[in-house]
Design a protein around this motif. Structure first.
Motif, mmCIF file in Angstrom:
data_model
loop_
_atom_site.group_PDB
_atom_site.id
_atom_site.type_symbol
_atom_site.label_atom_id
_atom_site.label_comp_id
_atom_site.label_asym_id
_atom_site.label_seq_id
_atom_site.Cartn_x
_atom_site.Cartn_y
_atom_site.Cartn_z
ATOM 1 N N TYR A 70 0.825 -1.210 0.000
ATOM 2 C CA TYR A 70 0.000 0.000 0.000
ATOM 3 C C TYR A 70 0.860 1.262 0.000
ATOM 4 O O TYR A 70 0.562 2.230 -0.703
ATOM 5 C CB TYR A 70 -0.933 -0.012 1.209
ATOM 6 N N LEU A 71 1.936 1.255 0.775
ATOM 7 C CA LEU A 71 2.783 2.448 0.869
ATOM 8 C C LEU A 71 4.094 2.315 0.090
ATOM 9 O O LEU A 71 5.064 3.028 0.345
ATOM 10 C CB LEU A 71 3.039 2.792 2.336
ATOM 11 N N GLU B 135 9.713 7.348 0.200
ATOM 12 C CA GLU B 135 9.570 7.758 1.602
ATOM 13 C C GLU B 135 8.172 7.563 2.154
ATOM 14 O O GLU B 135 7.898 7.945 3.306
ATOM 15 C CB GLU B 135 9.983 9.229 1.750
ATOM 16 N N ASN B 136 7.260 6.982 1.384
ATOM 17 C CA ASN B 136 5.861 6.899 1.812
ATOM 18 C C ASN B 136 5.693 6.219 3.165
ATOM 19 O O ASN B 136 5.041 6.754 4.078
ATOM 20 C CB ASN B 136 5.019 6.160 0.767
ATOM 21 N N LEU B 137 6.228 5.014 3.308
ATOM 22 C CA LEU B 137 6.029 4.264 4.547
ATOM 23 C C LEU B 137 6.681 4.971 5.725
ATOM 24 O O LEU B 137 6.079 5.102 6.797
ATOM 25 C CB LEU B 137 6.575 2.840 4.405
ATOM 26 N N ALA B 138 7.898 5.445 5.546
ATOM 27 C CA ALA B 138 8.595 6.137 6.632
ATOM 28 C C ALA B 138 7.819 7.367 7.090
ATOM 29 O O ALA B 138 7.662 7.614 8.297
ATOM 30 C CB ALA B 138 10.001 6.544 6.178
ATOM 31 N N ARG B 139 7.324 8.134 6.133
ATOM 32 C CA ARG B 139 6.587 9.351 6.477
ATOM 33 C C ARG B 139 5.301 9.033 7.236
ATOM 34 O O ARG B 139 4.995 9.667 8.260
ATOM 35 C CB ARG B 139 6.265 10.155 5.219
ATOM 36 N N GLU B 140 4.538 8.051 6.744
ATOM 37 C CA GLU B 140 3.258 7.764 7.392
ATOM 38 C C GLU B 140 3.445 7.106 8.758
ATOM 39 O O GLU B 140 2.620 7.288 9.652
ATOM 40 C CB GLU B 140 2.394 6.883 6.492
ATOM 41 N N ILE B 141 4.523 6.345 8.924
ATOM 42 C CA ILE B 141 4.790 5.785 10.253
ATOM 43 C C ILE B 141 4.973 6.912 11.266
ATOM 44 O O ILE B 141 4.412 6.879 12.367
ATOM 45 C CB ILE B 141 6.036 4.877 10.231
ATOM 46 N N THR C 59 2.714 6.834 14.580
ATOM 47 C CA THR C 59 3.394 6.980 15.875
ATOM 48 C C THR C 59 3.316 8.418 16.406
ATOM 49 O O THR C 59 2.372 8.760 17.102
ATOM 50 C CB THR C 59 4.868 6.514 15.789
ATOM 51 N N MET C 60 4.265 9.276 16.072
ATOM 52 C CA MET C 60 4.408 10.565 16.739
ATOM 53 C C MET C 60 3.303 11.566 16.427
ATOM 54 O O MET C 60 2.879 12.322 17.284
ATOM 55 C CB MET C 60 5.763 11.169 16.376
ATOM 56 N N GLY D 64 7.767 17.192 16.070
ATOM 57 C CA GLY D 64 9.192 17.471 16.224
ATOM 58 C C GLY D 64 10.129 16.787 15.253
ATOM 59 O O GLY D 64 11.311 17.123 15.214
ATOM 60 N N TYR D 65 9.652 15.849 14.473
ATOM 61 C CA TYR D 65 10.546 15.229 13.487
ATOM 62 C C TYR D 65 10.671 16.139 12.265
ATOM 63 O O TYR D 65 9.827 17.002 12.019
ATOM 64 C CB TYR D 65 10.042 13.842 13.084
ATOM 65 N N THR D 66 11.725 15.943 11.508
ATOM 66 C CA THR D 66 11.998 16.781 10.349
ATOM 67 C C THR D 66 11.989 15.954 9.070
ATOM 68 O O THR D 66 11.948 14.722 9.106
ATOM 69 C CB THR D 66 13.380 17.445 10.481
ATOM 70 N N GLN D 67 12.079 16.641 7.942
ATOM 71 C CA GLN D 67 12.170 15.940 6.661
ATOM 72 C C GLN D 67 13.436 15.095 6.609
ATOM 73 O O GLN D 67 13.440 13.995 6.047
ATOM 74 C CB GLN D 67 12.156 16.941 5.505
ATOM 75 N N ALA D 68 14.500 15.567 7.215
ATOM 76 C CA ALA D 68 15.739 14.790 7.251
ATOM 77 C C ALA D 68 15.536 13.486 8.017
ATOM 78 O O ALA D 68 16.099 12.441 7.645
ATOM 79 C CB ALA D 68 16.854 15.611 7.895
ATOM 80 N N ASP D 69 14.730 13.530 9.077
ATOM 81 C CA ASP D 69 14.426 12.314 9.836
ATOM 82 C C ASP D 69 13.649 11.324 8.975
ATOM 83 O O ASP D 69 13.906 10.114 9.006
ATOM 84 C CB ASP D 69 13.609 12.653 11.087
#
Length: 472
Positions: A185-186, A208-214, A219-220, A225-230
């Protein structure tokens, strides 16, 4: 605020559960004990001979797609040597019964039939089943994405969500993010590490789909507080998280998680100020565990739970209590769910929430005892605006009254209710039905309206369309 035991039973069925069953509100003698019992029992497990695991569904889909390809190419069929003999036999079984073999359609009908005509009816209150719905929407997938998502959405819920709703959040998180349905899906199976062996020519990209949606949804939460670099660093960490479609690919059984080392970005990555050494799959697992324990995750989950069960604008003290329990117990969802039903803020007597179509249809079926055809279930949810496993995006379906209480939405509910009322047991007296199913929630206005109904069907419809039946 103290409320009577009789009112508490009716309130528990509405607020925490899926409405009264055919035995009425009186089936719940002690609401809080019943809620605790459902936490102890866990989520009801859908049962049915036609329910298949994700690997078996992938086998069926592979054969179906090969047959379609063969027909398109003018051939009798296509090779299926990549599928084991047992999986092929199971996948082909439906074809003997149905000339128009379509495993994607059949899976959807089977999952709808089992859930609405069996699973949702089994708990006395349905708190455990409501939590399945909540978490499946939190970790949402959408069947329009692809055939593999469509055929496995129900299995994803059964395999990744249900077993973990009263476990630790970190286990639920890992199960959801590594399931083939979510990975597809992601688009994480398409994500290739820029410096990985699989990308030596530099022609394949990072997704980056899965990482971004997680981070943003699972989660957060947004603005935590997370950034695009994260996000980018996390996306690199989970490169190689994929699933196998055929035997031999990525070294796994079709329809199971696989870690593709060749696609994994080598080296350490820094996320939220912490550096994670390259340890293959365990690198991503370590990040997930830290995200599950982040204070922002506790706040995000607590707010969503309080909103879903208590109020669109949840009481701040309740959110604080749930977040505190989440943090202190390392995300123990049994403890968090217990805190929810024990908090006095959860038992405000006014019904301010509005049942979503999914919860509303569940209450209609439980209350009337009607067995709906699976195609009719799917159509009813489509008509009411909440097609099963088909939100418009990875943020799932909205969970506020404004999303479901529009005049157009209420009009579609009228059509569904009228159809059900016409099919209901002709021996049902709407006045008795109202008293039995709503109990102490029944208002004088609804009681009077039902008493003056011109027909039995009209009286039953008035109960099912009453504010106290549509709210929770």
């Amino acid at each position: 605020m103290s409320i009577s035991a009789v009112f508490e039973s009716a309130l528990a069925l509405s607020r925490f559960g899926l409405g009264s069953g055919v035995d009425g509100v009186s089936a719940v003698s002690n609401a809080r004990d019943s809620l605790h019992q459902e936490i102890t029992e866990g989520a009801p497990e859908p049962q049915g001979a036609d329910l298949k695991t994700t690997p078996d569904l992938f086998a069926a889909l592979y054969i179906y797609q090969q047959e379609k390809k063969g027909i398109k190419d003018g051939k009798a069929g296509a090779p299926v040597s990549a599928i084991s003999d047992m999986a092929m036999t199971q996948a082909l079984q439906p074809k003997k019964d149905k000339p128009d073999f379509n495993p994607v359609r059949d899976a959807a009908l089977t999952e709808a039939d089992v859930r609405f005509n069996d699973t949702i009816k089994s708990p006395v209150i349905g708190f455990n089943e409501r939590l399945v719905m909540f978490w499946a929407n939190h970790f949402a997938v959408a069947v329009k994405k692809s055939q593999s998502v469509a055929i496995t959405a129900g299995a994803y819920e059964r395999e990744a969500i249900r077993p973990h709703i009263f476990g630790h959040f970190s286990d639920l998180l890992l199960a959801a993010e590594t399931h083939p349905c979510m990975l597809d899906y992601l688009d994480n199976q398409q994500s290739i590490g820029p410096q990985s062996p699989a990308n030596r020519k530099g022609t394949r990209g990072l997704n980056e789909n899965l990482a971004r949606e997680i981070m943003e949804l699972h989660t957060m939460g947004v603005g935590s507080g997370y950034t695009q670099a994260d996000v980018t660093a996390f996306a690199k960490v989970i490169t190689g998280w994929t699933f196998s479609r055929t035997v031999g690919k990525a070294g796994a059984i079709p329809g199971t998680f696989a870690f593709n080392k060749r696609a994994h970005e080598p080296g350490p990555q820094t996320i939220l100020g912490k550096t994670y050494p390259d340890s293959g799959f365990d690198q991503g697992k370590a990040v997930l565990l830290d995200l599950a324990r982040h204070p922002a995750t506790a706040q995000h989950i607590a707010t969503k739970l309080a909103r879903h069960f208590v109020a669109d604008d949840p009481p701040a003290p309740l959110v604080a209590k749930l977040a505190d329990v989440f943090r202190r117990t390392d995300g123990d969802l049994r403890a968090v769910s217990t805190a929810l039903i024990e908090a006095e803020e959860s038992w405000t007597p006014h019904l301010t929430r509005f049942r979503s179509p999914l919860i509303y249809l569940s209450a209609l079926i439980r209350g009337t005892g009607i067995r709906m055809k699976p195609a009719a279930i799917i159509q009813a949810l489509n008509n009411m605006g909440q097609p099963i496993w088909q939100p418009s995006g990875p943020n799932g379906f909205p969970d506020t009254m404004a999303a479901w209480a529009s005049p157009e939405a209420l009009s579609t509910r009228l059509d569904v209710v009228n159809a059900l009322a016409d099919r209901a047991d002709p021996s049902i007296d709407p006045r008795d039905f109202a008293r039995s199913r709503l109990g102490a929630l029944l208002s004088d206005q609804t009681r009077d309206a039902v008493a003056h109904a011109e027909t039995r069907a009209q009286g039953l419809s008035l109960v099912l369309l009453s504010p106290e039946f549509m709210r929770c």
